[in-house]
Scaffold this active site. Structure first.
Site, PDB file in Angstrom:
ATOM      1  N   LYS A 112       8.246   0.357  -4.478  1.00  0.00           N
ATOM      2  CA  LYS A 112       8.252   0.621  -3.034  1.00  0.00           C
ATOM      3  C   LYS A 112       9.649   0.806  -2.443  1.00  0.00           C
ATOM      4  O   LYS A 112       9.816   1.494  -1.450  1.00  0.00           O
ATOM      5  CB  LYS A 112       7.522  -0.493  -2.282  1.00  0.00           C
ATOM      6  CG  LYS A 112       6.016  -0.420  -2.399  1.00  0.00           C
ATOM      7  CD  LYS A 112       5.377  -1.540  -1.592  1.00  0.00           C
ATOM      8  CE  LYS A 112       3.890  -1.342  -1.430  1.00  0.00           C
ATOM      9  NZ  LYS A 112       3.314  -2.259  -0.438  1.00  0.00           N
ATOM     10  N   ASP A 168       1.411   0.238   5.833  1.00  0.00           N
ATOM     11  CA  ASP A 168       0.901  -1.140   5.765  1.00  0.00           C
ATOM     12  C   ASP A 168       0.767  -1.775   7.154  1.00  0.00           C
ATOM     13  O   ASP A 168      -0.235  -2.429   7.458  1.00  0.00           O
ATOM     14  CB  ASP A 168       1.808  -2.011   4.888  1.00  0.00           C
ATOM     15  CG  ASP A 168       1.538  -1.801   3.404  1.00  0.00           C
ATOM     16  OD1 ASP A 168       0.426  -1.363   3.054  1.00  0.00           O
ATOM     17  OD2 ASP A 168       2.448  -2.075   2.599  1.00  0.00           O
TER      18      ASP A 168
END
Ligand SMILES: NC(=O)c1ccc[n+]([C@@H]2O[C@H](COP(=O)([O-])OP(=O)(O)OC[C@H]3O[C@@H](n4cnc5c(N)ncnc54)[C@H](OP(=O)(O)O)[C@@H]3O)[C@@H](O)[C@H]2O)c1
Length: 292
Positions: free
Chosen positions: A84, A121
């Site tokens: 990420k 997210d």
């Protein structure tokens, strides 16, 4: 583009055309990921001529793998642990959502050959609460967030950006919470004990309560009657924290909704359909996860 009808005996098999749209999830390992099942459900539901596949890629091959996917005509990919942060370096343009979250979880390979990175997210977290607590707004009162890891950062940034008037971080390693508060800036502070007395929202972003981990020990009695309790953990679906919140008559939001909602923007960009989160999707993705 939708798939042509197919004979009944082939119903269980995806039939792709030469125009099929492709996406997937890059991780190492990636076998545990529920994203192929989640996107596969939507592909099937909408009859999309496309596929979403697991892409196990070692950290040292990540950048090369991403460029190869773009060369191979993929529309984009999700990015999960441990890539990420590395994903920033492969992006030509990074959305503010990813900068704030400190991580990229969604890549879009544009027609002009450039790569766009974003993070969904925080969006997924907010949407999961909006879905389960109609009328909920981040600006309706102070929030307390337990944890200061990767998911805490995405959730904290999303809450602040959505107007949360005061956010308090409580973490085992206080220095980590202080560093996160400094980086994010705004009405955010750090405390040793969770200030629940006036909290409109309590969020667990630690791994406590997850299957195989100790439960989260926190007395919810001081929370006001209208407070919402959210847990990012979704294995089990109903953590002891959520059960305690419900027992107190509070709204309780589990982590599965965040997982489902964070997937929507990527699916829409890659496959050209705005997908919905509903009970059928939930049941399909939750299959096999212990209820409590
Ligand atoms: N629902 C979703 O879509 C979603 C998305 C992402 C993550 N999650 C879940 O969120 C949780 C955290 O993920 P993450 O990526 O943020 O992990 P992470 O970056 O490793 O952070 C873990 C956090 O948990 C705390 N912690 C771990 N063990 C603890 C213990 N025994 N006692 C007290 N605190 C403890 C850590 O505190 P220290 O700083 O002191 O180590 C840290 O704040 C996981 O359960 C993950 O499955 C859910």
């Amino acid at each position: 583009m939708t798939r042509a009808p197919r004979p009944g005996f082939l119903r269980a098999m995806p039939i792709l055309s030469g125009h099929a749209r492709l996406a997937g999830i890059l991780g190492w390992p990636v076998a545990h990921s529920r994203s192929p099942r989640l996107h596969g459900f939507w592909l099937e539901r909408h009859g999309v001529d496309g596929a979403y596949v697991p892409l196990p890629v070692r950290p040292e091959r990540f950048a090369q793998a991403v460029r190869s996917l773009a060369d191979l005509g993929f529309r984009g990919a999700n990015v999960t642990i441990p890539h990420k942060e590395a994903a920033f370096a492969v992006c030509d343009e990074v959305a503010p959502s990813a900068r704030r979250a400190g991580a990229v979880n969604t890549l879009v390979f544009r027609e002009d050959g450039t790569i766009e990175g974003s993070n969904t997210d925080g969006y997924g977290f907010l949407e999961s609460i909006r879905e389960e607590v109609p009328g909920w707004r981040a600006d309706r009162g102070p929030a307390v967030l337990l944890g200061a890891g990767g998911s805490a950062r995405a959730v904290a940034a999303a809450l602040l950006d959505a107007g949360c008037p005061r956010l308090t971080l409580v973490n085992r390693t206080r220095a980590r919470a202080e560093a996160l508060a400094r980086e994010l800036g705004g009405p955010i502070g750090v405390a040793e004990r969770a200030p629940l007395g006036d909290a409109a929202l309590l969020v667990n972003t630690t791994s406590l309560g997850m299957q195989g981990q100790p439960p989260l020990e926190l007395d919810l009695a001081p929370l006001p009657a209208g407070a919402v309790v959210a847990d990012l953990v979704y294995v089990p679906l109903e953590t002891p924290l959520l059960a305690a919140a419900r027992a107190r008559g509070l709204a309780a939001v589990g982590g599965l909704g965040m997982l489902l909602h964070q997937a929507r923007p990527g699916f829409a960009r890659w496959f050209g359909v705005e997908p919905q989160v509903d009970a059928a999707l939930r049941d399909f993705v939750a299959a096999g996860i212990p209820p409590r």
